[in-house]
Design an enzyme around this catalytic site. Structure first.
Site, PDB file in Angstrom:
ATOM      1  N   ASN A   6      85.359  12.951 -40.346  1.00  0.00           N
ATOM      2  CA  ASN A   6      85.577  11.860 -39.300  1.00  0.00           C
ATOM      3  C   ASN A   6      84.318  11.401 -38.927  1.00  0.00           C
ATOM      4  OD1 ASN A   6      86.192  10.470 -37.107  1.00  0.00           O
ATOM      5  ND2 ASN A   6      86.877  12.403 -35.490  1.00  0.00           N
ATOM      6  N   LYS A   8      83.714   8.909 -37.116  1.00  0.00           N
ATOM      7  CA  LYS A   8      83.630   8.332 -35.747  1.00  0.00           C
ATOM      8  C   LYS A   8      83.043   6.810 -35.881  1.00  0.00           C
ATOM      9  CE  LYS A   8      83.393  13.126 -34.046  1.00  0.00           C
ATOM     10  NZ  LYS A   8      83.263  13.732 -32.778  1.00  0.00           N
ATOM     11  N   HIS A  95      92.506  12.727 -30.831  1.00  0.00           N
ATOM     12  CA  HIS A  95      91.408  13.234 -30.871  1.00  0.00           C
ATOM     13  C   HIS A  95      90.797  13.146 -29.197  1.00  0.00           C
ATOM     14  CE1 HIS A  95      87.157  13.587 -31.267  1.00  0.00           C
ATOM     15  NE2 HIS A  95      87.396  14.060 -32.638  1.00  0.00           N
ATOM     16  N   GLU A  97      88.185  12.373 -28.020  1.00  0.00           N
ATOM     17  CA  GLU A  97      87.387  11.347 -27.581  1.00  0.00           C
ATOM     18  C   GLU A  97      88.260  10.210 -27.063  1.00  0.00           C
ATOM     19  OE1 GLU A  97      84.851  11.279 -30.949  1.00  0.00           O
ATOM     20  OE2 GLU A  97      83.686  12.969 -30.012  1.00  0.00           O
ATOM     21  N   GLU A 164      90.615  21.524 -32.174  1.00  0.00           N
ATOM     22  CA  GLU A 164      89.403  21.138 -31.741  1.00  0.00           C
ATOM     23  C   GLU A 164      88.946  21.326 -30.577  1.00  0.00           C
ATOM     24  OE1 GLU A 164      87.639  17.851 -34.668  1.00  0.00           O
ATOM     25  OE2 GLU A 164      88.557  16.804 -33.330  1.00  0.00           O
ATOM     26  N   GLY A 170      80.584  18.297 -30.955  1.00  0.00           N
ATOM     27  CA  GLY A 170      79.131  17.723 -31.066  1.00  0.00           C
ATOM     28  C   GLY A 170      78.003  18.305 -29.955  1.00  0.00           C
ATOM     29  N   SER A 201      81.700  20.977 -34.319  1.00  0.00           N
ATOM     30  CA  SER A 201      80.390  21.593 -34.761  1.00  0.00           C
ATOM     31  C   SER A 201      80.272  22.252 -36.001  1.00  0.00           C
ATOM     32  CB  SER A 201      79.800  22.223 -33.497  1.00  0.00           C
ATOM     33  OG  SER A 201      79.406  21.542 -32.521  1.00  0.00           O
TER      34      SER A 201
HETATM   35  P1  13P Z   1      81.247  17.343 -34.815  1.00  0.00           P
HETATM   36  O1  13P Z   1      81.622  17.840 -35.877  1.00  0.00           O
HETATM   37  O2  13P Z   1      80.355  16.173 -34.667  1.00  0.00           O
HETATM   38  O3  13P Z   1      81.193  18.245 -33.552  1.00  0.00           O
HETATM   39  O4  13P Z   1      82.597  16.558 -34.178  1.00  0.00           O
HETATM   40  C1  13P Z   1      83.847  17.162 -34.296  1.00  0.00           C
HETATM   41  C2  13P Z   1      85.003  16.124 -34.317  1.00  0.00           C
HETATM   42  O5  13P Z   1      85.191  15.546 -33.237  1.00  0.00           O
HETATM   43  C3  13P Z   1      85.860  15.892 -35.549  1.00  0.00           C
HETATM   44  O6  13P Z   1      86.898  15.023 -35.124  1.00  0.00           O
END
Ligand code: 13P
Length: 240
Positions: A6, A8, A95, A97, A164, A170, A201
């Site tokens: 991902n 982002k 997600h 976010e 997640e 993150g 992470s």
């Molecule tokens: P990180 O691996 O940067 O923590 O992000 C995980 C994530 O949100 C994948 O969708």
């Protein structure tokens, strides 16, 4: 095992150059047959990426979509049929976010339904916040997200779940190995025959611990997936 990148809101056309390294690695990789790799770049890169990967085993996905089946006056949005049209085969939905930005279970459910109807495979994200974890209501939250997110969806064939925990995204933190095993088992019991991934992470270091958990079907990788060396490292170490 699934390895989903991902990206982002990162990446420009130049970042696509690194893909051939991942392809090269895959061609020589002994576990190639057991490995599914999906890249989810920002919308802007879906077309050039899928063109580049036309003959590849690596598939392309989107990070979100609009819920409308038919294109319409929705400024700034892209619906599942448009994603399919430019080469996406998967879409991440729910997600944290995006949940944080106001997406609720009901909207997520509509997005999943439309995506499945249009022939996309859905990577459905669930996970508890730190506050919820502290309150020890993780299971309750996961059940609520699954129940509402998948309401009235009969066949789960084209759905992958990514667990997640929001507090692990993150932050460099991952759940305790035993806790993660139990949570994955809990989800699996409810979602028979559905692949369950872990995200939050994941990096080349902690994959050594994470790979011990034998009920995980793969990983959804954020930050570390933007660096192809780290991403390859994660894949390699998972099997070693
Ligand atoms: P990180 O691996 O940067 O923590 O992000 C995980 C994530 O949100 C994948 O969708």
């Amino acid at each position: 095992m699934y390895f989903i990148a991902n990206w982002k809101m990162f990446g420009g056309l130049n970042t696509l150059n690194s893909l051939h390294n991942v392809e090269k690695f895959l061609k020589k990789f002994k576990k190639n047959k057991f490995t599914k790799i999906i890249y989810c770049p920002p919308y802007t890169l879906i077309r050039p990426m899928s063109k580049k990967l036309q003959k590849s085993r690596i598939k392309v996905g989107a990070q979100n979509c609009h819920e409308a089946e038919i294109p319409g006056a929705f400024t700034g949005s892209v619906n599942p049929s448009m994603l399919k049209n430019v080469g996406a085969r998967y879409v991440i939905i729910g997600h944290s976010e995006n949940r944080r930005d106001g997406e609720d279970d009901k909207l997520i459910n509509r997005k999943i339904k439309t995506s499945l109807k249009m022939g996309l495979k859905v990577i459905f994200c669930i996970g508890e916040t730190l506050k919820e974890k502290r309150k020890k209501i993780t299971k309750k939250i996961l059940i609520k997200q699954i129940k509402n997110g998948l309401r009235n969806i009969k066949t789960k064939k084209n759905i992958i779940i990514a667990y997640e925990p929001v507090w692990a995204i993150g932050t460099g933190l991952i759940p305790k190995i035993k806790d993660l095993f139990l949570t994955i088992a809990f989800i699996k019991k409810r979602m028979k025959n559905v692949k369950i991934l872990y995200g939050g992470s994941v990096n080349p270091k902690n994959i050594q611990q994470l790979k011990i958990i034998d009920n995980i079907d793969g990983f959804l990788v954020g930050g570390a997936s933007q660096d192809y060396k780290k991403f390859i490292d994660i894949i390699k170490k998972t099997y070693n």
